[in-house]
Design a protein around this motif. Sequence first.
Motif, short mmCIF file in Angstrom:
data_model
loop_
_atom_site.label_atom_id
_atom_site.label_comp_id
_atom_site.label_asym_id
_atom_site.label_seq_id
_atom_site.Cartn_x
_atom_site.Cartn_y
_atom_site.Cartn_z
N GLN A 3 0.77 -0.70 0.01
CA GLN A 3 -0.05 0.32 0.12
C GLN A 3 0.81 0.99 -0.09
O GLN A 3 1.44 1.27 0.93
CB GLN A 3 -1.27 -0.24 1.23
N VAL A 5 0.18 4.99 0.85
CA VAL A 5 -0.57 6.38 1.58
C VAL A 5 0.58 7.55 1.02
O VAL A 5 1.71 7.99 1.61
CB VAL A 5 -1.25 6.09 2.60
N CYS A 22 4.95 10.79 0.60
CA CYS A 22 4.10 8.94 0.58
C CYS A 22 4.47 7.83 1.28
O CYS A 22 6.31 7.53 1.04
CB CYS A 22 4.14 8.74 -1.32
N TYR A 94 0.28 11.58 -8.01
CA TYR A 94 0.38 10.26 -7.84
C TYR A 94 1.82 9.18 -7.71
O TYR A 94 2.58 9.59 -7.79
CB TYR A 94 0.07 9.27 -9.10
N TRP A 111 0.95 2.20 -6.76
CA TRP A 111 0.54 3.50 -7.14
C TRP A 111 -0.20 3.76 -5.65
O TRP A 111 -1.25 3.06 -5.89
CB TRP A 111 -0.18 3.89 -8.23
N GLY A 112 -0.38 5.19 -5.25
CA GLY A 112 -1.22 5.59 -4.43
C GLY A 112 -1.97 6.01 -5.04
O GLY A 112 -2.12 5.91 -6.16
N GLN A 113 -3.15 5.94 -3.97
CA GLN A 113 -4.50 6.72 -4.76
C GLN A 113 -4.42 7.62 -5.47
O GLN A 113 -5.35 8.57 -6.01
CB GLN A 113 -5.68 6.65 -3.14
N THR A 115 -3.18 12.46 -4.22
CA THR A 115 -3.53 14.06 -4.40
C THR A 115 -4.09 14.76 -4.49
O THR A 115 -3.42 15.15 -5.16
CB THR A 115 -2.60 13.83 -3.05
#
Length: 121
Positions: A3, A5, A22, A94, A111-113, A115
């Motif tokens: 994950q 974040v 991140c 990202y 990959w992150g979600q 921001t």
Amino acid sequence: QVQLVESGGGLVQPGGSLRLSCAASGSIYSINAMGWYRQAPGKERELVAVITSGGNTNYASSVKGRFTISRDNTKNTVYLQMNSLKPEDTAVYYCNAKLRRSWIDSISDYWGQGTQVTVSS
């Protein structure tokens, strides 16, 4: 599982600063590189900055001299210090990591979600 974040996005005036963070967590054997990409409405995702495990960095020409990427390997965390922000920096940012989950795995992208960074007066 792995994950990523992200945090630190927001609204800032032109000329202002933001710092994105991140943190990668989960099953991680090794991280080859971490970086930041961004995507503005109607445009393709583009590389902003990347840092390898060895500390080598690359920046998009549009952010060179204004943004600084760094990492804390003990925390599997990458940062993006953004100074002198311009309206054209507005995008979803990202986090990306190229890593191996185990010694039998090849390097894969995670990959992150994303921001949101908005630069506006």
